[in-house]
Design a protein around this motif. Structure first.
Motif: not given
Ligand code: SF4
Ligand code: SF4
Ligand code: SF4
Ligand code: FES
Lengths: 325, 494
Positions: B3-5, B51-52, B88-91, B97-99
């Motif tokens: 997921v993270t990549n 997410t992107r 919406t959130v930037d992270h 971890q869930l942003p």
């Protein structure tokens, strides 16, 4: 205790299937001989001892009823009545009957918390006891009665079981042993005598909460229908008038006109007339047709039944809108 | 796929703990949808997150139709905000971890031990690895960290007490040693096993190595089917598992969480009652062998501590009762009950809270810290469950119901609990007939506390004891034939 069933030559298939309904307790005796101090007096006890052994060896400042304690024949400690609570310097208030006698431990019987616990718990035992000594077969040789006299109980704070609607019918169906569950203190001695000592696997503890009772592993309702062999061991160890050998159930009764142990309840399971010898019909049938003990299947079935009953479909952690009061 | 990549292509997460799990995991031609566990905040579920490149948009309470829309909008434009998200959130694009965005109610608490919940695929070793999981700390490090932790929940053998003393006993013992993961307890434990099973398993496996354990048994209720399924998958996906991990079930009963009853259930006893002790399970546990019994919370805290080199000082708290939907929130130990309660919407004015599980203490003060010391000081429980009562609730009735539940559900073994709960329920019922005897209740609950065999009986009197202390006027009113909340009227009119 109940988990350890030694195989004997005539009974190995039975021991496998014995399901007394009790927990597999660890053995709670001390690892080594110990010297403890009870109310200022030094007492030495052998390995395998609990505090009650030391307490019984001396005159204590306060009386410790220890109602469910038996301490013989490998029966117990069940440690359920909690009328043996004492104070210790290292561990606070503990049940003497099941607490290991640890070398150097100082025990006080008259500490207020322990004393209060013994007192309240004794009254709690009586709160669920049909206290009618005058019509009881154990009158005069009853451990509960002795304890209550010694404890100088005059008016138990929660009263006694005297609501006839709550009485369990007396089981008078066997020609050898009578059961009056209204006098049972659930000390489990009979179950252990039956399963661990006699290895008969007849009796068990069943139910939970205030429905906890002595019942039969073969899932039947009466002694006559059970697999009982009438060895009488359970009645011998019973501290109260709950399990009494037939013929003496009225033996010590004070002759009040019209009153007997049986009609003290008002309802009973009677003998069906099928029983002739010391073995119940079920047991005889097993012995002749199914030497492997047919209780096996019954046991599985009863375990399932218990599990289904237990599985309340509701959310266990939220009893929400149930009626109250 | 990790997921993270997967940041170049949009990734769509679906978080849904509902029983029916209505949202499809494959919509139209898209295969970028992944199922994650619950966030713990059930009110916003099903929750869809897109997410992107370090931006995530949130679609709470998402329907299947809406999910179709999201998928096609995102596929067309490549823009994660294309389908009018609620937030919406930037992270950090690599975050494991869930942003937490603003505005959809996810803000309360922190996401540390619960970081995986609602973000990582529960049974994906890749996701767990990327988050720093599957570390194999050496035994001394495990003991060092254990020294700084306390057991969590009444199903933990070391409830609120030090872990390492008990671990030492098991390490020093002989025999076939077992680590039992006791997941019969409250929502927080189910959340961890269902959404972050590797956190729990990591803790159990490392602990087993540290004490010379031979096997791990995950124990839960037969009714927690989702948990069982998730754990089974996680166990078979666990890389290079060095010891057997079995799953055992017990009946869906409150008492089945008590550590020794858990052992009875695992051993297959058809009737559950507590065992006496000492010695405890650390020397005579499963089949008489040295055994540890810990909750998923305790073990997840341990495994998160491995990664940080120190424990996270947080508590998981589930808030339920008169709320729109229950929530499980991770609260820093410096926080108060209020922090946890902020995670839910009450269905009325706040009146009182039962703090500490089924037999929690009753209070009307939410400014109490969530750390065990502060809770105990306030006579409240540390189980991590807060049951809120809105103003139309009657406290007398509530504690009456809890007490009767105790009378029905105890194992039946010991007198102070078996007979004590029955008498306590009677004393509470007597209030309706005008007899209110607080000192008699206090005496009884004290004895239940000092002399019961297990924590069930020790705690069963707490609702009544604390309510009598905190809401005296309500009891007196009932004894006078009035129910201030108006909910016991029928009873009192008779
Ligand atoms: S068992 Fe019989 S003799 Fe003993 S206390 Fe009860 S009623 Fe009295
Ligand atoms: S019947 Fe007698 S021996 Fe058996 S549990 Fe009851 S009181 Fe004890
Ligand atoms: S405290 Fe209650 S649940 Fe625990 S052993 Fe005693 S009766 Fe059973
Ligand atoms: S004698 Fe110790 S609990 Fe009964």
């Amino acid at each position: 205790m109940s988990s350890e069933h030694h195989d004997t030559a005539d009974a190995p298939p039975l021991t496998e299937k014995i399901a007394p309904g009790t927990a597999s307790d660890p053995s709670t005796g001390s690892d080594a001989p110990a010297t403890v101090t009870v109310d200022g007096q030094e007492v030495s006890v052998t390995a395998g001892s609990t505090l009650i052994d030391a307490i019984e060896a001396v005159d204590t400042d306060e009386y410790v009823p220890a109602l469910c304690h038996y301490g013989r024949e490998g029966i117990g400690p069940r440690s359920e009545c909690r009328t043996c609570m004492v104070d210790t310097d290292a561990y606070g208030v503990v049940p003497a009957c099941s607490f290991p006698a640890e070398d150097g431990l100082r025990v006080e019987t008259d500490a207020s918390e322990a004393s209060q616990a013994r007192d309240v718990n004794f009254d709690l035992v009586l709160s669920n006891h049909n206290l009618r000594c005058t019509t009881c077969g154990k009158n005069g040789r009853c451990e509960l009665q002795d304890g209550a006299i010694e404890q100088e109980i005059e008016e138990p704070r929660y009263g006694v079981l005297d609501d006839r609607d709550e009485y369990e019918p007396l089981d008078d169906s066997s020609s050898f042993i009578q059961i009056d569950r209204n006098k049972c203190i659930l000390c489990n001695r009979c179950v252990e005598a039956c399963n661990d000592v006699q290895v008969e696997g007849v009796l068990r503890v069943e139910g939970s909460g205030n429905d906890t009772r002595i019942g039969f592993q073969s899932d039947v309702e009466t002694m006559e229908e059970s697999t009982c062999v009438s060895c009488g061991h359970c009645a011998t160890v019973c501290p109260t008038g709950s399990l009494v050998e037939k013929g003496i159930e009225d033996a010590t009764t004070i002759p009040l006109p019209g009153f007997t142990q049986k009609n003290s309840i008002g309802k009973s399971h009677e003998n069906t007339g099928k029983t002739k010898g010391p073995m119940t019909p079920k047991k005889r049938q097993q012995e002749t047709t199914e030497p492997q003990m047919d209780g096996g299947n019954d046991l599985v079935a009863s375990a399932d039944a218990a599990a289904t009953e237990d599985n309340s479909p509701t959310d266990n952690w939220d009893d929400g809108e149930s009626d109250w009061p | 796929m990790t997921v993270t990549n997967a940041n170049r292509e949009p990734i769509i997460r679906v978080s849904d703990s509902g029983p029916d799990r209505s949202l499809p995991t494959s919509v139209s031609t898209s295969d970028t949808i992944v199922e994650v566990g619950s966030t713990g905040f059930t009110t916003i579920e099903p929750l869809v997150m897109v997410t992107r490149n370090g931006t995530t948009s949130f679609y709470p309470q998402c329907s299947s139709a809406k999910l179709e829309d999201i998928v096609s909008a995102v596929n067309e434009t490549g823009d994660v905000t294309a389908a009018e998200p609620d937030a919406t959130v930037d992270h950090d694009p690599e975050t494991s971890q869930l942003p937490v965005p603003e505005g959809i109610g996810l803000e309360p608490g922190v996401r540390d031990v619960t970081g995986a919940c609602g973000w990582r695929r529960p049974t994906s070793p890749a996701d767990h690895k990327a988050a720093g999981g599957f570390v194999e700390p050496d035994p001394e490090a495990v003991f060092d960290l254990g020294d700084q932790l306390r057991g969590r929940g009444w199903g933990d053998l070391c409830h609120d007490s030090s872990l390492t003393e008990t671990w030492e006993a098991v390490r020093a013992g002989d025999g076939e040693k077992t680590i039992v993961v006791n997941a019969q307890g409250p929502d927080a434990d189910k959340l961890l096993l269902g959404s972050a099973p590797f956190e729990v398993l990591d803790g159990a496996v490392a602990l087993a190595h540290a004490v010379g354990g031979d096997q791990v048994v995950v124990y839960t209720s037969t009714e927690n089917r989702h948990t069982i399924e998730t754990v089974r998958e996680a166990v078979s996906a666990y890389p290079d598992l060095s010891l057997p991990v079995d799953i055992a079930t017990g009946p869906a009963e409150h008492r089945a969480a008590e550590p020794t009853m858990a052992l009875e259930a695992i051993e297959g006893n058809h009737r559950l009652e507590a065992r006496i002790g000492p010695p405890g399970p650390e020397s005579a546990g499963l089949h008489g062998q040295p055994t540890l019994v810990h909750t998923p919370r305790t073990l997840a805290h341990l495994s998160v501590a491995f990664r940080h080199g120190e424990p996270r000082n947080t508590r998981m708290v589930t808030v339920r009762g008169d709320v729109e939907a229950p929530a499980t929130v991770e609260v820093p130990e410096t926080g108060t009950l209020k922090t946890a309660v902020d995670a839910v919407k009450l269905t009325g004015e706040f009146k009182a809270a039962s703090v500490g599980g089924q037999f929690g203490g009753i209070t009307d003060d939410l400014d109490i810290g969530v750390d065990p010391a502060a809770l105990s000081e306030a006579n409240l429980g540390t189980e991590g469950v807060v049951h809120l009562l809105a103003d139309e609730r009657c406290v007398v009735k509530f504690v009456g119901q809890r007490t009767r539940y105790a009378a029905e559900e105890n194992c039946g073994r010991c007198v102070p609990c078996r007979e004590g709960t029955t008498q306590l329920a009677d004393l509470l019922r007597d209030v309706y007939d005008g007899t209110y005897e607080p000192s008699k209740m206090r005496e009884l609950t004290t004895v239940m506390e000092t002399s019961s065999i297990c924590a069930f009986g020790v705690e069963a009197g707490r609702p009544a004891r604390t309510a009598v202390a905190e809401f005296e006027a309500e009891f007196e009113a009932h004894a006078d034939g009035r129910c201030p909340a108006g909910s016991c009227l029928e009873t009192l009119e008779v």
